[in-house]
Design a protein around this motif. Structure first.
Motif, PDB file in Angstrom:
ATOM      1  N   MET A   1       0.824  -1.172   0.000  1.00 23.25           N
ATOM      2  CA  MET A   1       0.000   0.000   0.000  1.00 23.25           C
ATOM      3  C   MET A   1       0.874   1.243   0.000  1.00 23.25           C
ATOM      4  O   MET A   1       1.769   1.354   0.804  1.00 23.25           O
ATOM      5  CB  MET A   1      -0.908   0.004   1.199  1.00 23.25           C
ATOM      6  N   VAL A   3       2.126   4.786   0.810  1.00 20.08           N
ATOM      7  CA  VAL A   3       1.916   5.766   1.868  1.00 20.08           C
ATOM      8  C   VAL A   3       2.691   7.048   1.648  1.00 20.08           C
ATOM      9  O   VAL A   3       2.255   8.105   2.061  1.00 20.08           O
ATOM     10  CB  VAL A   3       2.242   5.206   3.271  1.00 20.08           C
ATOM     11  N   SER A   4       3.849   6.983   1.051  1.00 25.00           N
ATOM     12  CA  SER A   4       4.595   8.207   0.778  1.00 25.00           C
ATOM     13  C   SER A   4       5.496   7.981  -0.411  1.00 25.00           C
ATOM     14  O   SER A   4       5.892   6.862  -0.698  1.00 25.00           O
ATOM     15  CB  SER A   4       5.424   8.614   1.992  1.00 25.00           C
ATOM     16  N   TYR A  34       7.807   4.626  -3.821  1.00 26.47           N
ATOM     17  CA  TYR A  34       6.660   4.736  -2.925  1.00 26.47           C
ATOM     18  C   TYR A  34       6.791   3.709  -1.815  1.00 26.47           C
ATOM     19  O   TYR A  34       6.866   2.508  -2.089  1.00 26.47           O
ATOM     20  CB  TYR A  34       5.356   4.491  -3.691  1.00 26.47           C
ATOM     21  N   SER A  40      -4.246  -4.763   6.553  1.00 30.58           N
ATOM     22  CA  SER A  40      -5.241  -5.137   7.551  1.00 30.58           C
ATOM     23  C   SER A  40      -5.268  -6.654   7.711  1.00 30.58           C
ATOM     24  O   SER A  40      -4.775  -7.406   6.869  1.00 30.58           O
ATOM     25  CB  SER A  40      -6.626  -4.645   7.132  1.00 30.58           C
ATOM     26  N   SER A 112      -7.300  -1.781  -0.533  1.00 32.68           N
ATOM     27  CA  SER A 112      -7.359  -1.104   0.759  1.00 32.68           C
ATOM     28  C   SER A 112      -7.931   0.285   0.486  1.00 32.68           C
ATOM     29  O   SER A 112      -7.865   0.774  -0.642  1.00 32.68           O
ATOM     30  CB  SER A 112      -5.970  -1.009   1.393  1.00 32.68           C
ATOM     31  N   PRO A 113      -8.478   0.922   1.510  1.00 34.10           N
ATOM     32  CA  PRO A 113      -9.055   2.254   1.288  1.00 34.10           C
ATOM     33  C   PRO A 113      -8.058   3.251   0.706  1.00 34.10           C
ATOM     34  O   PRO A 113      -8.432   4.112  -0.083  1.00 34.10           O
ATOM     35  CB  PRO A 113      -9.511   2.683   2.687  1.00 34.10           C
ATOM     36  N   THR A 114      -6.778   3.131   1.063  1.00 39.42           N
ATOM     37  CA  THR A 114      -5.787   4.097   0.587  1.00 39.42           C
ATOM     38  C   THR A 114      -5.260   3.801  -0.807  1.00 39.42           C
ATOM     39  O   THR A 114      -4.672   4.679  -1.434  1.00 39.42           O
ATOM     40  CB  THR A 114      -4.592   4.179   1.555  1.00 39.42           C
ATOM     41  N   THR A 115      -5.446   2.581  -1.307  1.00 38.96           N
ATOM     42  CA  THR A 115      -4.873   2.232  -2.616  1.00 38.96           C
ATOM     43  C   THR A 115      -5.906   1.856  -3.668  1.00 38.96           C
ATOM     44  O   THR A 115      -5.543   1.657  -4.823  1.00 38.96           O
ATOM     45  CB  THR A 115      -3.893   1.053  -2.489  1.00 38.96           C
TER      46      THR A 115
END
Length: 190
Positions: A1, A3-4, A34, A40, A112-115
């Motif tokens: 995932m 994140v930065s 990245y 999760s 996932s919600p972020t990806t």
């Protein structure tokens, strides 16, 4: 995932050298790195389930499922991704010494919600350029749902969505299973 991301261009060679000694995984996209975040519990269970189902099915066929920690290189080293599951049936991948494969037949990503938007958008566009790829599968860990994008004979990608109670088909590796098997032991699902 994701994140930065890094702020400066990094060559593919430098990325690969850094990744060998890094404590965390990073994906690489056209000179940018990245960092990857943890997953999760549902994500980990689903990845394990689909990886195990595919491993059992593919045993002895010459196709190998790789789970989570092996990179896929795309477009002559412009992209390196860590899919949740990648299946290669290509001898060049099996016999290569590199820490990545280049000829995936099947890619599975647990969202996932972020990806989710990136996995459905830019990452899928990058994967579509891979000539060996026949299917791209997105699994929703929050509710029962599997989206299978399959390349048809004309080279177009067609969506085959699967919902609770259905059997999931992955034609690229001649695989079928109840969708409940993919979600086994995921609390509140399956």
């Amino acid at each position: 995932m994701v994140v930065s991301k890094s702020c400066t261009y990094v060559s593919p060679e430098d990325y690969l050298a850094r990744e060998k000694i890094s404590q965390i995984k990073h994906e690489y996209r056209q000179g940018e790195i990245y960092a990857m975040a943890g997953a999760s519990k549902a994500h980990v269970i689903i990845t394990g389930n689909i990886g195990t189902l595919l491993r059992n099915h593919l045993r002895g066929t010459g196709c190998i499922p790789y789970i989570a920690d092996l990179k896929v290189m795309l477009n002559t080293s412009s992209f390196y991704y860590y899919p949740d599951v990648a299946v290669s049936c290509d001898e060049r991948d099996k016999n290569a010494a590199e820490d990545f494969i280049c000829y995936p037949r099947l890619i599975v990503e647990v969202l996932s919600p972020t990806t989710a938007a990136f996995d459905r958008g830019e990452k899928f566009a990058d994967y579509r350029a891979c000539e060996s790829l026949q299917e791209y599968v997105l699994i929703n860990p929050e509710k029962v749902g599997v989206d299978c994008f399959r390349r048809n004979p004309e080279g177009l990608w067609v969506l085959y969505p699967y919902i609770q109670g259905q059997e999931v088909e992955l034609n690229s590796v001649n695989f079928k299973c109840a969708i409940a098997s993919i979600y086994e032991d995921v609390i509140g699902l399956g």
